[in-house]
Write an enzyme that holds these catalytic residues in place. Structure first.
Site, PDB file in Angstrom:
ATOM      1  N   ARG A 152       0.830  -0.914   0.001  1.00 21.84           N
ATOM      2  CA  ARG A 152      -0.099  -0.270   0.051  1.00 21.84           C
ATOM      3  C   ARG A 152       0.875   1.178  -0.169  1.00 21.84           C
ATOM      4  O   ARG A 152       1.626   1.586   0.845  1.00 21.84           O
ATOM      5  CB  ARG A 152      -0.925   0.028   1.324  1.00 21.84           C
ATOM      6  CG  ARG A 152      -1.684   1.323   0.973  1.00 21.84           C
ATOM      7  CD  ARG A 152      -2.772   1.376   2.515  1.00 21.84           C
ATOM      8  NE  ARG A 152      -3.497   2.518   2.567  1.00 21.84           N
ATOM      9  CZ  ARG A 152      -3.652   3.095   3.616  1.00 21.84           C
ATOM     10  NH1 ARG A 152      -3.291   2.646   5.380  1.00 21.84           N
ATOM     11  NH2 ARG A 152      -3.618   4.506   4.216  1.00 21.84           N
ATOM     12  N   HIS A 167      -3.224  10.716   1.548  1.00 24.26           N
ATOM     13  CA  HIS A 167      -2.354  10.850   2.723  1.00 24.26           C
ATOM     14  C   HIS A 167      -2.378  12.111   3.167  1.00 24.26           C
ATOM     15  O   HIS A 167      -0.491  12.475   3.576  1.00 24.26           O
ATOM     16  CB  HIS A 167      -1.633   9.554   2.911  1.00 24.26           C
ATOM     17  CG  HIS A 167      -1.645   8.556   3.795  1.00 24.26           C
ATOM     18  ND1 HIS A 167      -1.345   7.191   4.093  1.00 24.26           N
ATOM     19  CD2 HIS A 167      -0.861   8.968   5.687  1.00 24.26           C
ATOM     20  CE1 HIS A 167      -1.218   6.631   4.843  1.00 24.26           C
ATOM     21  NE2 HIS A 167      -0.936   8.146   5.972  1.00 24.26           N
ATOM     22  N   GLU A 179      -7.173   8.184   6.714  1.00 19.79           N
ATOM     23  CA  GLU A 179      -7.348   8.633   7.944  1.00 19.79           C
ATOM     24  C   GLU A 179      -8.529  10.215   8.495  1.00 19.79           C
ATOM     25  O   GLU A 179      -7.384  10.992   8.710  1.00 19.79           O
ATOM     26  CB  GLU A 179      -6.897   8.123   9.204  1.00 19.79           C
ATOM     27  CG  GLU A 179      -5.859   7.084   9.288  1.00 19.79           C
ATOM     28  CD  GLU A 179      -4.614   6.858  10.687  1.00 19.79           C
ATOM     29  OE1 GLU A 179      -3.676   8.204  10.999  1.00 19.79           O
ATOM     30  OE2 GLU A 179      -4.483   6.043  10.771  1.00 19.79           O
ATOM     31  N   ASN A 219      -7.782   1.195   9.915  1.00 18.20           N
ATOM     32  CA  ASN A 219      -6.225   1.743  10.623  1.00 18.20           C
ATOM     33  C   ASN A 219      -6.181   1.441  12.161  1.00 18.20           C
ATOM     34  O   ASN A 219      -7.219   2.130  12.963  1.00 18.20           O
ATOM     35  CB  ASN A 219      -5.530   2.941  10.181  1.00 18.20           C
ATOM     36  CG  ASN A 219      -5.363   2.560   8.669  1.00 18.20           C
ATOM     37  OD1 ASN A 219      -4.981   1.731   8.127  1.00 18.20           O
ATOM     38  ND2 ASN A 219      -5.138   4.252   8.411  1.00 18.20           N
ATOM     39  N   TYR A 278      -4.067   0.911  16.218  1.00 16.06           N
ATOM     40  CA  TYR A 278      -3.055   1.502  16.696  1.00 16.06           C
ATOM     41  C   TYR A 278      -2.921   0.851  18.009  1.00 16.06           C
ATOM     42  O   TYR A 278      -2.241   0.600  18.822  1.00 16.06           O
ATOM     43  CB  TYR A 278      -2.298   2.922  16.673  1.00 16.06           C
ATOM     44  CG  TYR A 278      -2.093   2.467  15.068  1.00 16.06           C
ATOM     45  CD1 TYR A 278      -0.592   1.868  15.436  1.00 16.06           C
ATOM     46  CD2 TYR A 278      -2.604   3.535  14.056  1.00 16.06           C
ATOM     47  CE1 TYR A 278      -0.333   1.811  13.529  1.00 16.06           C
ATOM     48  CE2 TYR A 278      -2.187   2.874  12.732  1.00 16.06           C
ATOM     49  CZ  TYR A 278      -1.014   2.394  12.870  1.00 16.06           C
ATOM     50  OH  TYR A 278      -0.549   2.719  11.760  1.00 16.06           O
ATOM     51  N   GLU A 317      -3.278  -0.898   7.782  1.00 16.13           N
ATOM     52  CA  GLU A 317      -2.165  -0.534   8.697  1.00 16.13           C
ATOM     53  C   GLU A 317      -2.585  -0.543  10.346  1.00 16.13           C
ATOM     54  O   GLU A 317      -3.806  -0.754  11.190  1.00 16.13           O
ATOM     55  CB  GLU A 317      -2.432   1.184   8.998  1.00 16.13           C
ATOM     56  CG  GLU A 317      -1.800   1.796   7.717  1.00 16.13           C
ATOM     57  CD  GLU A 317      -1.496   3.545   8.443  1.00 16.13           C
ATOM     58  OE1 GLU A 317      -1.554   3.987   9.595  1.00 16.13           O
ATOM     59  OE2 GLU A 317      -1.851   4.271   7.494  1.00 16.13           O
ATOM     60  N   PHE A 362       8.149   3.006  12.988  1.00 15.51           N
ATOM     61  CA  PHE A 362       7.383   2.423  12.894  1.00 15.51           C
ATOM     62  C   PHE A 362       7.975   0.931  11.984  1.00 15.51           C
ATOM     63  O   PHE A 362       7.187  -0.058  11.627  1.00 15.51           O
ATOM     64  CB  PHE A 362       6.303   2.191  12.498  1.00 15.51           C
ATOM     65  CG  PHE A 362       4.858   2.664  13.258  1.00 15.51           C
ATOM     66  CD1 PHE A 362       4.410   2.646  14.057  1.00 15.51           C
ATOM     67  CD2 PHE A 362       5.669   4.880  13.993  1.00 15.51           C
ATOM     68  CE1 PHE A 362       3.277   2.674  14.716  1.00 15.51           C
ATOM     69  CE2 PHE A 362       4.480   5.368  14.755  1.00 15.51           C
ATOM     70  CZ  PHE A 362       3.821   4.662  15.267  1.00 15.51           C
TER      71      PHE A 362
END
Length: 498
Positions: free
Chosen positions: A77, A122, A169, A305, A307, A379, A442
């Site tokens: 991606r 993005h 996002e 996504n 986290y 993600e 990351f």
């Protein structure tokens, strides 16, 4: 040892974003973005870091694709930099050098057996759109410009790109860009109105881009298009008091609707959640019947996504019946407060690593939206303080993080019937972490930011084995642990080579 097998054809990948990796900010005819301006504003980014060079993917993309091929990657991606292909944001000036870069990258991926999934936006909005038309507050000008930009990308790349994401996002773009100013463009002085206006315009950008694709390109190109949304799991704070338990459950549901439902409800149902309309009143924009119809069903799969996880309970102001007005901070609109469990591990970002929260979020999405095309986790990952190359080579925390999260995703699929069809690890490579600059890592691949040397971390090797076998090996230690346990579910050594 137990081996968990994933469904045949499960889509494994990694992800990146243009501003975070490309660099070459002043090369190849690229225009400036809001992040170029924001990162050069003193005090906005840690240590004054900018994405001017990032990890120089613009020049080293062939080396990076080789690394992908080495780890057995089949899906990748990426995002297109809007100002690299349209320096002013408008199609009256197409930068052919930028188009050529993405053509070359896509061709290189395909030549190595790697399927691209492409995000149109993005976060790197062309600066000209911000300075001349107020950016995400620009209404019809913004929406028309994004639809034209999307059309250009479908025209130039759609013969080879079969999976598209319109926005990454939008919650972050709205909340962090207009609610608290922590990210570009850094606005916050009218947070109680501009945040919702920006989000509203982003949803309409998405809807119009999807309309362009479906009416002009999808039949011939045979691709899919969606939006990717971010959300942490909101767990009701545990309590022995039945009344408090009910309040906490209601608060957790409200938090999910303000975070994820804010964007997912319009995409799947055509309108905002009722709780948002009730609490925000006239501050929340309204869709026309035509806009609602354009939004409803405008995603061919659910891009997610994820986290972290937090405990939720009502805020004191909410319990006191305080009005939700123009004053105060944007967070107060939700009417909740968050907390953590001391037993939870935390990533280098300070985010709670709670694998079972991931499973519960997948279950919640499946139950509320039953998305056609299933869920693709676009993600998931963690920051680890692995500045030292030797630490990165071992990478125990990251491997154990992924092991725990993938195990809970597998449980969601096999035990609870959740339709998850893909998973993309964030991130393929260490990169520019927005307002944190280069201080957070990351990546599955370690980067020396001075020399641009790349090195696979142990997590890249481990994840490559997951991809090749379409399975997850769990140590017996994991099977003895409660699924409500820590993220570090095992500490077994991992392979050190492909």
């Amino acid at each position: 040892m137990t081996t968990l097998q994933f469904p045949e054809g499960f889509e494994w990948g990694t992800a990146t974003a243009s501003y975070q990796i490309e660099g070459a900010a002043n090369e190849g005819g690229r225009g400036q973005s809001i992040w170029d301006a924001f990162s050069k504003t003193p005090g906005k980014v840690l240590e004054g870091h900018t994405g001017d060079k990032a990890v120089d993917h613009y020049h080293l993309y062939k080396e990076d694709v080789k690394l992908m091929a080495n780890m057995g990657l089949k899906h990748y991606r990426l995002s297109i930099s809007w100002p690299r292909v349209l320096p002013t944001g408008f199609t009256d000036h197409v930068n052919e050098e930028g188009i050529a870069f993405y053509n070359n990258l896509i061709d290189e991926l395909l030549a190595n057996g790697i399927t691209p999934i492409v995000t149109l936006y993005h976060w790197d909005l062309p600066l000209a759109l911000q300075t001349e038309y107020d950016g995400l507050l620009g209404g019809k000008v913004l929406i028309d410009a994004f639809a034209a930009y999307a059309r250009l990308c479908f025209q130039r790349f759609g013969d080879r790109v079969k999976q598209w994401l319109t926005l990454n996002e939008p919650w972050c773009s709205a909340i962090l860009g207009y609610g608290n100013g922590h990210m570009a463009p850094g606005r916050k002085h009218k947070c109680k109105t501009e945040t919702y206006e920006a989000a509203h315009n982003l949803l309409l950008c998405h809807a119009h881009a999807v309309h362009v694709y479906r009416t002009e390109f999808q039949a011939a190109q045979d691709g899919k298009i969606a939006i990717t949304l971010n959300c942490d799991w909101r767990e009701p704070k545990p309590t022995e008091d039945p009344a408090e338990a009910a309040q906490n459950a209601e608060a957790a549901e409200r938090a999910l609707l303000f975070d994820l439902g804010w964007f997912a409800d319009p995409v799947y149902f055509g309108d905002y959640p009722e709780v948002m309309k009730t609490r925000l009143g006239d501050r929340l924009p309204r869709f026309t019947p035509e806009e609602s119809a354009l939004l409803k069903g405008s995603s061919d799969f659910f891009g997610l996504n994820h986290y972290g996880t937090a405990y939720i309970e009502p805020s004191d102001a909410y319990l006191a019946g305080a009005e939700c007005g123009l004053e105060g901070e944007i967070w107060e609109d939700v009417g909740v407060k968050q907390s953590s469990d001391d037993a939870w591990l935390r990533t280098d970002m300070g985010w709670n690593a709670v694998p079972w929260g991931f499973r519960k979020l997948l279950m919640w999405i499946h139950a509320r939206y039953a998305p056609a095309g299933g869920i693709i986790v676009t993600e998931n990952g963690c920051a680890v303080a692995d500045d030292n190359q030797a630490v990165a080579a071992k990478d125990y925390f990251r491997v154990n993080f992924y092991r725990g999260y993938l195990a809970e995703m597998h449980k969601a699929i096999t035990e609870f019937g959740v339709d998850v069809r893909g998973y993309y690890a964030w991130s393929f490579i260490d990169n520019y972490e927005w307002a944190f600059g280069y201080t957070k890592r990351f990546g599955l691949h370690w980067v020396n930011y001075e020399t641009m040397e790349r090195m696979p971390k142990a997590s890249a090797i481990w994840y490559g084995n997951v991809i090749r076998t379409n399975s997850l090996a769990l140590e017996d230690e994991y099977n003895r642990k409660s699924p409500e346990g820590n993220a570090a579910v095992a500490s077994a050594p991992v392979a050190t080579s492909y």
